[in-house]
Enzyme design. Sequence first.
Site, short mmCIF file in Angstrom:
data_model
loop_
_atom_site.label_atom_id
_atom_site.label_comp_id
_atom_site.label_asym_id
_atom_site.label_seq_id
_atom_site.Cartn_x
_atom_site.Cartn_y
_atom_site.Cartn_z
N SER A 34 0.66 1.96 7.32
CA SER A 34 1.70 2.34 6.36
C SER A 34 1.18 3.20 5.21
O SER A 34 1.97 3.87 4.54
CB SER A 34 2.38 1.09 5.77
N ASP A 324 4.81 -0.44 -4.66
CA ASP A 324 5.43 -1.70 -4.27
C ASP A 324 4.33 -2.76 -4.17
O ASP A 324 3.25 -2.58 -4.73
CB ASP A 324 6.24 -1.56 -2.97
N HIS A 327 1.51 -0.81 -1.66
CA HIS A 327 1.12 0.59 -1.58
C HIS A 327 1.00 1.28 -2.94
O HIS A 327 1.79 1.02 -3.84
CB HIS A 327 2.14 1.35 -0.73
#
Length: 370
Positions: A34, A324, A327
Amino acid sequence: MKFEATLAALVAVILGVTIGGCQCKIIQFIFGDSLIDVGNNVYLAKSLAQPSLPWYGVDFGDGLPNGRFTNGRTVADIIGDSDGLPRPPAFMDPSLTEDVVLENGVNFASSGGGILNETGAHFIQRFSLYKQIELYMGIQKLIVNRIGQQEAQAFFQQAQYVVALGSNDFINNYLMPVYSASWKFTDESFVSYLMETLEGQLKLLHNLGARQLMVFGLGPLGCIPLQRVMSSSGACQERTNELAISFNKAASQLSDKLSGQLPNASLRFGDAYDFVNDMITNPLKYGFSNSNWPCCSLGNIRPAVTCTPVSTLCNDRSKYVFWDEYHPTDQANELIANELIKKFGFITANTTDAPSPAPAVAPSPPGFFF
């Protein structure tokens, strides 16, 4: 794997030499999770790891979600731009064609994916590194059919390859009691298992034509907001950080070893752990005011896991290290990317081309190269 004996017989050609009249543009093939996914998981309908809602992408392009788990650019975006390389679209992008691959490369990164196939299983759908390599093999078959075997060989051997996984193998596997790895391994033996698996994967990529490989290390995983919120004091999880340090040490040694063993191969390891740790420990030094709380959150409801339309954004996104619970923000990614650029010592690859705009946000048939 059963392909390895056949693939190992590929003729090695030095990077950048024109073969069969191929004037190949240098592009990137990106494998990751991600931290550098640019939209693959958006097309995985059952995946629980999707940045498909606002406020993801708020500072990128038109401000709408684009498949990146941040408010802006990923580290791979920034490094590629600095190196004069086009930004590769997601493999799952419906507009992906052979011509797009030849012009821009492909990003196979998948949120929730890991070095191990079982990592991130609770996200339901994601591409592990082995799956990403399988998809790359399908792309190779398409390109061979498009331009011929000799020119395709030159194209793939001139390309630059990014491999950036490992975080989920700890956060979303080994450190979660629901995974068998949490009781089958010790910390030391799990890192060894990861290295044995990663070694096979890097060798497979080399057999498939990869010659210039960049392997990204892990940051201080124990200091991401999700880990800190588990502590009553809000402190970093030291065991998690020690695992990341052990991974980086072993992966650096592996990269050096394979660079000496694999014909015409250059494996460069990018370790920004100390830099990111200092950025978190001394945020004011780097222009940040907050390094322990996500910019996008549900107030005091923690952990929020993901950013949603009902989340509250911080007043100044450039002052937060984390976007978040997992990340970094665009600003933090830029600083991390610049540190890695120094370590990698990049030389601009395609000097006549400006960085491409962000890709708009299909599977290829299985097969293998040559």
